[in-house]
Design an enzyme around this catalytic site. Structure first.
Site, PDB file in Angstrom:
ATOM      1  N   ARG A 141       4.952  55.333  68.650  1.00  0.00           N
ATOM      2  CA  ARG A 141       5.919  56.704  68.723  1.00  0.00           C
ATOM      3  C   ARG A 141       6.920  56.417  69.731  1.00  0.00           C
ATOM      4  O   ARG A 141       7.925  56.300  69.642  1.00  0.00           O
ATOM      5  CB  ARG A 141       4.840  57.757  68.728  1.00  0.00           C
ATOM      6  N   ASP A 142       6.473  56.795  70.816  1.00  0.00           N
ATOM      7  CA  ASP A 142       7.308  56.748  72.116  1.00  0.00           C
ATOM      8  C   ASP A 142       8.160  55.272  72.425  1.00  0.00           C
ATOM      9  O   ASP A 142       9.345  55.426  72.852  1.00  0.00           O
ATOM     10  CB  ASP A 142       6.512  57.102  73.415  1.00  0.00           C
TER      11      ASP A 142
ATOM     12  N   HIS B  42       1.220  60.769  81.651  1.00  0.00           N
ATOM     13  CA  HIS B  42       2.190  59.994  80.758  1.00  0.00           C
ATOM     14  C   HIS B  42       3.261  59.610  81.929  1.00  0.00           C
ATOM     15  O   HIS B  42       4.235  60.382  82.064  1.00  0.00           O
ATOM     16  CB  HIS B  42       2.750  60.954  79.671  1.00  0.00           C
TER      17      HIS B  42
ATOM     18  N   HIS C  91       6.578  57.368  82.663  1.00  0.00           N
ATOM     19  CA  HIS C  91       7.695  56.498  82.344  1.00  0.00           C
ATOM     20  C   HIS C  91       8.116  55.744  83.594  1.00  0.00           C
ATOM     21  O   HIS C  91       7.520  56.175  84.766  1.00  0.00           O
ATOM     22  CB  HIS C  91       8.780  57.073  81.758  1.00  0.00           C
TER      23      HIS C  91
ATOM     24  N   CYS D 143      12.841  58.875  75.900  1.00  0.00           N
ATOM     25  CA  CYS D 143      13.302  59.888  74.805  1.00  0.00           C
ATOM     26  C   CYS D 143      14.537  59.796  74.857  1.00  0.00           C
ATOM     27  O   CYS D 143      15.315  59.916  75.546  1.00  0.00           O
ATOM     28  CB  CYS D 143      12.688  61.107  75.496  1.00  0.00           C
TER      29      CYS D 143
ATOM     30  N   ASN E 260       8.273  53.414  78.914  1.00  0.00           N
ATOM     31  CA  ASN E 260       6.837  53.840  79.365  1.00  0.00           C
ATOM     32  C   ASN E 260       6.339  52.915  80.197  1.00  0.00           C
ATOM     33  O   ASN E 260       6.765  51.525  80.099  1.00  0.00           O
ATOM     34  CB  ASN E 260       5.970  54.102  78.106  1.00  0.00           C
TER      35      ASN E 260
END
Ligand code: HMG
Ligand code: MG
Length: 298
Positions: free
Chosen positions: A14-15, A206, A208, A239, A248
């Site tokens: 996803r990310d 989370h 990055h 994003c 990430n």
């Protein structure tokens, strides 16, 4: 119950993919998730039911979700921004979803075209329906250590938004350093401030790696007691609505760090690196994981 010390939430499908400019074949996305499922990971964020106009890369979310081989003991949350996303996720068979908002108003407007309060109002019916449907809901708070548009983000704003998501019924709140700008002491102080309101066991981090601080930040937060860490295989991601956001933290590197600390993740490092190498070949660039690069160095 698992005997693992740390649960890694793999967000690569996803990310990791949402920011890729070239559209990736649906079959490759399915293969990525199936490969990740075989590594021992217990949570794999599979895709995103956001507007395909906003994130064209994940327009095939339903096809991807329908075709993956769901393994016993692995959860496959999907991102949803609103009730439309929830309907699509449920129609595709999802039994866990993730809602997302931010601690910064400026970022939220760019990312989901809503104020923080408006986004939380959108989540109310999602959480209500999820409760009735037996669907677990994870919540993200973005820009917890800085915003690309607003700059500094007060810790009090992070605490307020995280507490509201928790009160709405999210079982876990993932604290996102969306632009990878944080440093360890700041990250730990932010985590501790949130943990004063929400049990630490319900928090995830989370990071990055934009400024190369992600592993250091994770170490600081693990030492402070967090036991859930988000990461993306091969260090992909970012994003599309966060100026300057890059990948990430690489899952391979997180696993190496945690195993080096004597902590169990249940993940097989070799299978994970194989998957990371396969993904970077698919994307046509070097792996963002130093561990994978070292493992396959000539
Ligand atoms: P909007 O344009 O304000 O939406 O977008 P709207 O409600 O006015 O609807 C406009 C159109 O979109 C309508 O269709 C809706 O039906 C449709 P039309 O009548 O024009 O044909 N629509 C949808 N279609 C499919 N799925 C949906 C959906 N919702 C509405 N779910 C919206 C608002 C929230 C939809 C949009 O801004 C959006 O999708 N944003 C997502 C952006 C995004 O995915 N960003 C990346 C994820 S967040 C992130 O990466 C951070 C994180 O990793 C943590 C961290 O690092 O910090 C989580
Ligand atoms: Mg992210």
């Amino acid at each position: 119950m698992s005997s693992d010390d740390i649960r890694i939430v793999e967000v690569g499908p996803r990310d990791g993919l949402q920011n890729e400019k070239t559209i990736i074949a649906t079959a490759a996305k399915i293969e990525l998730i199936d490969r990740l499922s075989a590594t021992g990971l217990r949570s794999i964020e599979a895709t995103s039911f956001v507007s395909p106009k906003w994130v064209p890369q994940l327009a095939d979310a339903a096809e991807v979700f329908a075709a993956i081989q769901r393994r016993e003991g692995v959860s496959y949350p999907v991102l949803v921004p609103n009730e439309t996303g929830y309907d699509r996720a449920r129609a595709a068979g999802a039994s866990e979803v993730a809602v997302f908002t931010a601690a910064s108003e400026a970022f939220n407007q760019k990312n989901i075209n809503a104020s923080i309060d408006e986004s939380l109002e959108r989540f109310v019916p999602v959480l209500q329906r999820a409760g009735a449907d037996g669907v677990r809901v994870r919540g993200y708070v973005s820009t917890v250590l800085g915003c690309p548009y607003q700059g500094e983000v007060p810790v009090a704003d992070v605490v307020r938004v995280a507490a509201r998501l928790h009160a709405l019924g999210c079982y876990e709140i993932s604290l996102g350093d969306t632009i990878g700008i944080g440093t360890p002491h700041k990250a730990r102080a932010m985590l501790k401030a949130v943990a004063a309101e929400i049990p630490l066991s319900a928090l995830a981090v989370h990071f990055h790696d934009t400024y190369g601080q992600a592993l250091a930040n994770i170490l600081a937060c693990v030492e402070a007691g967090v036991s859930v860490v988000d990461a993306a295989v091969s260090g992909t991601g970012g994003c599309p609505y966060a100026r300057g956001a890059s990948g990430n933290v690489a899952t391979e590197d997180v696993v190496y760090l945690l195993h080096g600390l004597g902590l169990r993740t249940g993940v097989d490092p070799a299978l994970l690196s194989d998957t990371g190498r396969w993904l970077s070949a698919l994307l046509g660039r070097d792996s963002g994981s130093k561990v994978t690069r070292a493992r396959f160095a000539a």
